[in-house]
Design an enzyme around this catalytic site. Structure first.
Site, PDB file in Angstrom:
ATOM      1  N   GLY A  14       0.558  -1.195  -0.150  1.00 30.12           N
ATOM      2  CA  GLY A  14       0.150  -0.133  -0.214  1.00 30.12           C
ATOM      3  C   GLY A  14       0.725   1.342   0.026  1.00 30.12           C
ATOM      4  N   ASP A 145       0.399   1.497   8.169  1.00 33.10           N
ATOM      5  CA  ASP A 145       0.107   0.828   9.504  1.00 33.10           C
ATOM      6  C   ASP A 145       1.074   0.975  10.630  1.00 33.10           C
ATOM      7  OD1 ASP A 145      -1.861   0.249   7.481  1.00 33.10           O
ATOM      8  OD2 ASP A 145      -1.166  -2.015   7.312  1.00 33.10           O
ATOM      9  N   ARG A 193      -5.644  -2.568   9.231  1.00 33.08           N
ATOM     10  CA  ARG A 193      -5.797  -3.977   9.421  1.00 33.08           C
ATOM     11  C   ARG A 193      -5.862  -4.332  10.761  1.00 33.08           C
ATOM     12  NH1 ARG A 193      -1.950  -5.840   5.124  1.00 33.08           N
ATOM     13  NH2 ARG A 193      -3.314  -5.052   3.220  1.00 33.08           N
ATOM     14  N   GLN A 304      -6.372   8.816   3.720  1.00 31.20           N
ATOM     15  CA  GLN A 304      -5.494   9.032   4.650  1.00 31.20           C
ATOM     16  C   GLN A 304      -4.033   8.418   4.411  1.00 31.20           C
ATOM     17  OE1 GLN A 304      -6.739   5.927   7.653  1.00 31.20           O
ATOM     18  NE2 GLN A 304      -8.039   5.362   5.935  1.00 31.20           N
TER      19      GLN A 304
HETATM   20  O1  F6P Z   1      -1.107  -2.004   3.943  1.00 32.68           O
HETATM   21  C1  F6P Z   1      -1.464  -0.964   4.058  1.00 32.68           C
HETATM   22  C2  F6P Z   1      -3.020  -0.741   3.871  1.00 32.68           C
HETATM   23  O2  F6P Z   1      -3.119   0.641   3.607  1.00 32.68           O
HETATM   24  C3  F6P Z   1      -3.789  -1.215   5.044  1.00 32.68           C
HETATM   25  O3  F6P Z   1      -3.753  -0.316   5.920  1.00 32.68           O
HETATM   26  C4  F6P Z   1      -4.972  -1.510   4.420  1.00 32.68           C
HETATM   27  O4  F6P Z   1      -5.823  -2.439   5.131  1.00 32.68           O
HETATM   28  C5  F6P Z   1      -4.829  -1.904   3.109  1.00 32.68           C
HETATM   29  O5  F6P Z   1      -3.482  -1.014   2.902  1.00 32.68           O
HETATM   30  C6  F6P Z   1      -5.726  -1.657   1.978  1.00 32.68           C
HETATM   31  O6  F6P Z   1      -5.228  -1.982   0.917  1.00 32.68           O
HETATM   32  P1  F6P Z   1      -6.118  -1.651  -0.487  1.00 32.68           P
HETATM   33  O7  F6P Z   1      -6.102  -0.456  -0.756  1.00 32.68           O
HETATM   34  O8  F6P Z   1      -5.277  -2.471  -1.529  1.00 32.68           O
HETATM   35  O9  F6P Z   1      -7.215  -2.151  -0.229  1.00 32.68           O
END
Ligand code: F6P
Length: 425
Positions: A14, A145, A193, A304
């Protein structure tokens, strides 16, 4: 001085508001320390396997471009969520990667990412050692995270926390402005998460000019839906406007995510992580039924992690610093390591870097300690806020053009790998 080879750098997982500041740090230090070329993987290891790469000197032409890159959110090179097979399970994948690295005369491979991405560094460095390859593999930490083991915090977290703190304040003001003879509830959903660092950052909003959220629920502790409803009803007896912050990853005692109780998707990524989202809207619906009050669900979602217009200066600078530290570690002969940030002091805030064995970091999650939550596990403590506060300090304003922030954009027709050029539209 012996002539140095080339470097290749990739971004994975991410994105964050400052992941490109780490890329800028890698590029700047690599050039300053005499590496010949710096290549960028387009969409991380997944793109590299398809020979998608770019010579960064065709993209970054000046100090101004470096400054622009530092202020550009999301992964400039493109990111991926790609899990390499276990070593020797699919030897061809590894051989293919090393064939490409040899072709590009790569001496150092740098991957900017979180715990899943460090799995890539771990596997590639292990494979290199087992097969007598000389390339070095280093990890640069990144994730909003803040759940990477051993580092005090991760680049990306401070800026996301700053955005979350500021947005929580603004949402509370908006809610209070309308709460006259009509009670209303707002549920804010925050990413992270299984780790509650970001959700806890909503407590930053609490100050002399803001009450802060009324309740904060982190994913580290099982969520009790009935107790939650009772708590909100109690608060509504005392006040007209209730604001609750919840992590996207809160789970019931039986292990089900709260978002699964609503209409969330069943999709999982390459690392088996469930696609989150929908927790706030599920809870807001429950509260409407339960209380009859007006409710609003606000999912901060990707805002965010991409809000570079409100990035923390400390975060941008540290992201740049860890990029540079990876180059220094490579120069000193290290491989299979990730750069970590050490907090030297809180006031004045000072930090430095060291490196740590990536085997201790890959696939591990660092959670908020239970003692940094209150007894009922529905708020964070002063220690939590004191830990986060230094990381959100300072600003680095975007370069504004036409009233909006200007970003540096990858020019894929300009020095990209052969296949990338062919697929260019
Ligand atoms: O790992 C970073 C993150 O932003 C987490 O906080 C979140 O659960 C996840 O990526 C969301 O990913 P995506 O945008 O691929 O759904």
């Amino acid at each position: 001085m012996a002539k140095k080879g080339n470097i290749i750098v990739g971004q994975s997982g991410g994105p964050t508001a400052v992941i490109n500041s780490s890329l800028a740090g890698v590029y700047k230090y690599a050039i300053d320390r005499g590496y010949d070329k710096v290549y960028g993987m387009v969409h991380g290891i997944q793109g590299l396997l398809e020979e998608q790469y770019v010579d960064l000197s065709t993209q970054i032409h000046s100090e101004l471009d470096i400054e622009l890159l530092k202020r550009t959110p999301s992964a400039f090179l493109g990111s991926c969520r790609y899990k390499l097979p276990e070593i020797f399970e699919e030897k061809e994948t590894y051989e293919k990667i090393f064939e490409i690295l040899n072709k590009l005369d790569i001496e150092v491979f740098i991957y900017i990412g979180g715990n899943d991405s460090m799995d890539t560094i771990k596997k590639l460095s292990d494979y290199a050692i087992l097969t007598g390859r000389t390339q070095k593999f280093l990890g640069v930490p990144k994730t909003i995270d803040n759940d990477l083991a051993l580092t005090d915090h991760t680049p990306g977290f401070g800026s996301a926390a700053k955005y979350i703190g500021a947005t929580t304040k603004e949402v509370i003001r908006d809610a209070q402005g309308l709460a006259y003879r009509k009670k209303q509830i707002t549920v804010l959903e925050i990413m992270g998460r299984n780790a509650g660092w970001l959700t806890g950052a909503t407590a930053l909003a609490k100050d002399e000019d803001c009450d802060g959220p009324d309740l904060i629920y982190l994913p580290e502790v099982p969520f009790d839906l009935d107790a939650f409803k009772t708590k909100v009803k109690e608060l509504l007896e005392k006040k007209d406007c209730v604001v609750v912050a919840v992590s996207e990853g809160i789970k019931l005692a039986d292990g089900r995510y709260v978002c699964e109780l609503g209409s969330s998707s069943d999709a999982v990524d390459a690392f088996g992580h469930k696609q989150m989202g929908g927790t706030a809207s599920f809870l807001a619906n429950c509260l409407t039924t339960e209380t009859g009050c007006k409710t609003r669900a606000i999912e901060l979602s990707t805002l965010q992690r991409s809000a570079s217009h409100l990035a923390s200066r400390v975060d941008i600078d540290e992201a740049f610093m860890v990029g540079g530290a990876a180059i220094k570690a490579a120069d000193e002969g290290d491989t299979g390591k990730m750069v970590i940030i050490n907090r030297v002091s809180d006031d004045p805030y000072l930090s430095d870097t060291s490196i740590f064995d990536v085997h201790r970091i890959a696939n591990e999650e660092r959670l908020v300690p239970r003692e940094w939550m209150n007894k009922e596990a529905n708020y964070v403590t002063k220690e939590f806020v004191d830990y986060v506060r230094p990381l959100i300090q300072g600003d680095l304003l975007p370069v504004m053009v036409g009233g909006l922030p200007k970003h540096l954009v990858l020019n894929r027709g300009n020095g990209a790998g052969r296949k990338a050029r062919r697929t260019m539209k």
